[in-house]
Enzyme design. Structure first.
Site, PDB file in Angstrom:
ATOM      1  N   HIS A   3       0.835  -1.208   0.000  1.00  0.00           N
ATOM      2  CA  HIS A   3       0.000   0.000   0.000  1.00  0.00           C
ATOM      3  C   HIS A   3       0.864   1.249   0.000  1.00  0.00           C
ATOM      4  O   HIS A   3       2.038   1.231   0.361  1.00  0.00           O
ATOM      5  CB  HIS A   3      -0.979  -0.018   1.176  1.00  0.00           C
TER       6      HIS A   3
ATOM      7  N   GLU B 205      -5.194   1.626   2.398  1.00  0.00           N
ATOM      8  CA  GLU B 205      -4.987   0.425   3.214  1.00  0.00           C
ATOM      9  C   GLU B 205      -5.188   0.713   4.686  1.00  0.00           C
ATOM     10  O   GLU B 205      -5.739  -0.120   5.421  1.00  0.00           O
ATOM     11  CB  GLU B 205      -3.581  -0.131   2.973  1.00  0.00           C
TER      12      GLU B 205
ATOM     13  N   GLU C  30     -10.860  -3.999  -2.844  1.00  0.00           N
ATOM     14  CA  GLU C  30     -11.718  -3.578  -3.960  1.00  0.00           C
ATOM     15  C   GLU C  30     -11.202  -4.141  -5.280  1.00  0.00           C
ATOM     16  O   GLU C  30     -11.984  -4.510  -6.156  1.00  0.00           O
ATOM     17  CB  GLU C  30     -11.805  -2.050  -4.020  1.00  0.00           C
TER      18      GLU C  30
ATOM     19  N   GLU D 187     -12.313  -7.712  -5.519  1.00  0.00           N
ATOM     20  CA  GLU D 187     -13.754  -7.774  -5.810  1.00  0.00           C
ATOM     21  C   GLU D 187     -14.042  -7.388  -7.256  1.00  0.00           C
ATOM     22  O   GLU D 187     -14.925  -7.958  -7.903  1.00  0.00           O
ATOM     23  CB  GLU D 187     -14.518  -6.861  -4.851  1.00  0.00           C
TER      24      GLU D 187
END
Length: 743
Positions: A373, A421, A430, A433
């Site tokens: 991140h 993050e 995300e 997904e």
């Protein structure tokens, strides 16, 4: 006649010789006319290229990366975050050392911020509302870094706004058991609880207290838990050492689920359906505010009531009392309340992932993903910029090789610089997904390097068991910082080791059993073989639960370069190790994943489960035999596949054989997924490595189910134990069948 016969034999010999020569040269010509891709298909990892990669990872580049990344604070969606987005894109699009392609990918995510116009405030007020004491609003500045206007006030992200007021009590770590014990002697209704970090998650400290009537929570870092007891900034703490200064405050997300909370199992795009805000439950129901231990000292040492249990005592030179509730009668705060004025607000904002790719030459539809991140709470030199610095150096070296035409990986490599993050692993979740099917079907492995260097003593690695082999192999080829004749592997084994029935004495790897970083969505949600790598400190020399400046305004370039990794040699060791692993996963003809190491871990878990649970299960008529059989079957199939691999000559076999075996290895962790195993836990589908609250070194779902029934004694909870035992047995048996050649 004889002459004619001899002449005939001679002619036949000449014809035969000509035929042989024609055949020989014809075959050679035919061979040389084979398409060029044939050589690429059977090509294996190039050890010389790995040596070249290791030699080109430079400490000077890593240092410069970190200096650039930490110039200003870069909390998610802030101007500083946008600056780092542009910096990453510039580096990954560089014509001489960039990647094949790079882009930003935005998601509209639910975040929580303090109000800069109305700073959160904690005060001690007397019955007439006079303020007797005010907690420090921001950390004490030692350098210009702490004075930067974008340094966000310490706050508890996702804790609600409110103005609770009440008598103070000390609730240790805010665990459910802590509140239960405290409530036996102290009336908690209408109180403010002060708790310390550790023992329970951030959000749990408030969630656990609310049912007892607690109306607000303060959270601090006890010097016993982070500073080995030292407290003075005149000589002991930063800027004099790595220890946390008295005013230092750990910021953080006070939420339990990972990913965007309003769009579970859906990518958070502008037009995505969002659940009602009131349906979000796993965040604090009451206001919370983190404070420094200099302020916690003032409050705790004035508390009345009975002395807290001995294991609740901390690093202050006073007795930690429970609270009357409230302060001592002889305290200057006698009969006073603690008041929280919290102005946090939630909003949906665009947060960016920065993505980059090197396309594979033979199997472009197989992905090795490397992630870290980008956002931080303040300057974030260690968390996460040490990891971002390492990622940028790996991409510089590999990108240069690609641009110069020296190398192109067999499989595609995807780099992810995840956004938001710190608010709950949002960017990576995300992404999984958004591309659920593609990533599930095509991803070989995920490498996570978040905090690259906690300190400079030894490597620390966690992962699913199948990646152990490639981590060991890579770490054996990298010199340990400060030890030219000692490898990272050999140095690691000195600090943390175990005895394996198969391998003997080896370094001890951890498991990815929770959601501590961006590997969570990849391993728990998608079932991708994942790992997390860093350098860390010698745990025999400090009790610090993490590096002391974690999530504070003191996590700066100065702090990192002076006290965490002088010379950036640990950054270099991590970059070399992680990059070595990345190349092997991307280039090896046969994936360097080991299923027999998985069998060993399952057997360890089974042994512990039998010891802990079998006798009581038998009294309920529940058999563990299906689980035992499944683990034994997994071992058999793992051994058979290993023997097949060992006896195969994949460079001479049809390419489909290597592809088939690689798919078996790649998809192994997918076989452990069950979407109904943990229905109350978002994103946790992997039945072996799910998060657990039971604290037992065995199958997490079984351990939690057993702990629940031991607490409740309810017959229906025994049914849940039996159910999870069946889920577990069938998942392991299904994984074993994945290793078999045919069904």
């Amino acid at each position: 006649m004889l002459k004619q016969a001899l002449l005939g034999v001679l002619c036949a010999a000449v014809v035969l010789s000509i035929g042989i020569l024609i055949g020989h040269f014809g075959i050679s010509k035919s061979s040389s006319s084979e398409p060029s891709w044939m050589k690429d298909v059977v090509k294996d990892v190039d050890e010389n290229l790995i040596k070249q990669f290791l030699s080109e990872v430079k400490t000077s580049e890593l240092e410069q990366n970190l200096r650039e990344l930490t110039k200003i604070p870069h909390m998610a969606t802030s101007p500083g975050d946008e600056q780092t987005v542009q910096f990453m894109l510039k580096r990954w699009k560089d014509p001489s050392s960039g990647l094949d392609d790079a882009w930003r990918q935005e998601y509209a995510v639910y975040l929580s911020f303090p109000d800069p116009e109305k700073p959160n405030k904690v005060t001690v007020v007397d019955p007439s509302d006079a303020e007797l004491y005010t907690v420090r609003e921001k950390e004490k500045p030692y350098y210009d870094d702490q004075r930067h206007p974008d340094v966000v006030q310490p706050y508890a992200a996702y804790a609600p706004a409110g103005h609770p007021r009440g008598k103070l009590v000390y609730a240790h770590q805010g665990k459910a058991a802590d509140y239960e014990l405290l409530n036996k002697t102290v009336d908690l209704r209408g109180t403010i609880a002060i708790t310390r970090y550790g023992g329970a998650g951030r959000a749990a400290k408030a969630i656990n207290g609310a049912p007892y009537g607690v109306v607000g929570v303060l959270v601090y870092t006890d010097p016993l838990d982070i500073n080995d007891g030292v407290m003075s900034d005149t000589s002991e703490t930063y800027p004099h050492s790595w220890y946390l200064p008295p005013s230092g405050v750990e910021r953080g997300s006070y939420s339990i689920p990972f990913g965007d909370m309003l769009t579970p199992y859906l990518a958070a795009k502008d037009d995505t359906y969002r659940i009602p805000r009131e349906n979000v439950t796993e965040i604090p129901p009451i206001p919370v505010q983190p404070i420094g231990f200099e302020d916690a000292y003032k409050l705790i040492c004035e508390l009345g009531g009975d002395a807290a249990p001995s294991d609740w005592q901390g690093g202050f030179n006073c007795t930690y009392n429970n609270g009357g509730p409230g302060f001592n009668t002889d305290s200057v705060f006698n009969n006073s309340d603690v008041k929280l004025d919290i102005y946090n607000h939630e909003t949906v904002k665009n947060s960016s992932n920065v993505m980059g790719i090197i396309r594979g030459s033979v199997e472009p539809d197989r992905y090795v993903i490397y992630g870290n991140h980008r956002d931080s709470w303040v300057h974030g030199a260690i968390d996460p910029s040490s990891g971002t610095s390492v990622m940028l150096e790996i991409t510089r070296v590999l990108g240069s090789m690609v641009k110069q035409g020296k190398w192109r990986p067999r499989r595609s490599i995807i780099f992810g610089s995840w956004g938001a993050e710190e608010f709950g692993l949002i960017g990576s979740a995300e992404y999984t997904e958004d591309y659920f099917t593609k990533l599930s079907e095509r991803t070989v492995s995920y490498i996570n390097v978040d905090i690259a260097t906690f300190a400079n003593a030894t490597l620390r690695a966690s992962g699913v068991p199948s990646v152990q082999n490639v981590i060991f192999q890579a770490s054996q080829q990298v010199s340990a910082p400060g030890h030219d004749s000692l490898s990272v592997y050999d140095n690691w084994i000195k600090y943390s080791n175990r005895t394996s029935p198969t391998h003997g004495l080896i370094p001890r790897m951890g498991y990815l059993t929770g959601a501590g970083s961006d590997y969570a969505a990849f391993v728990h949600y998608l079932g991708i073989a994942s790992m997390d790598i860093s350098y860390t400190y010698d745990r025999t020399k400090t009790n610090a639960r993490i590096y002391p400046a974690y999530h504070t305004a003191y996590d700066t370039f100065d702090y990192a370069s002076k006290y965490i990794d002088p010379g950036f040699v640990s950054h270099q060791a991590v970059a070399r190790t992680a990059g070595n692993i990345l190349i092997r996963l991307a280039d090896s003809l046969l994936l360097p994943l080991n299923c027999t190491d998985y069998a060993e871990s399952l057997e360890d878990y089974l042994k512990e489960a039998v010891t802990l649970y079998e006798a009581q299960l038998q009294t309920k008529g529940i058999s563990m035999e299906p689980l035992k059989w499944a683990v034994a079957n997994f071992r058999r199939e793992a051994k058979n596949l290993e023997e097949l691999i060992r006896s195969s000559h994949l460079a001479n076999d049809t390419p489909l054989k290597a592809r088939r075996i690689n798919d078996q290895l790649m998809l192994l962790d997918r076989a452990f997924l069950n979407p109904y195993a943990f229905p109350d836990q978002y994103g946790f589908r992997h039945v072996i490595w799910a998060s657990s609250s039971a604290g037992k070194p065995t199958f997490p779902g079984l351990a939690d189910a057993f702990a629940r029934v031991q607490s409740s004694g309810e017959p229906r909870d025994w049914e849940k134990v039996h159910y999870h035992l069946s889920v577990l047995s069938q998942a392991i048996d299904g994984a074993a069948s994945m290793l078999a050649e045919v069904i």
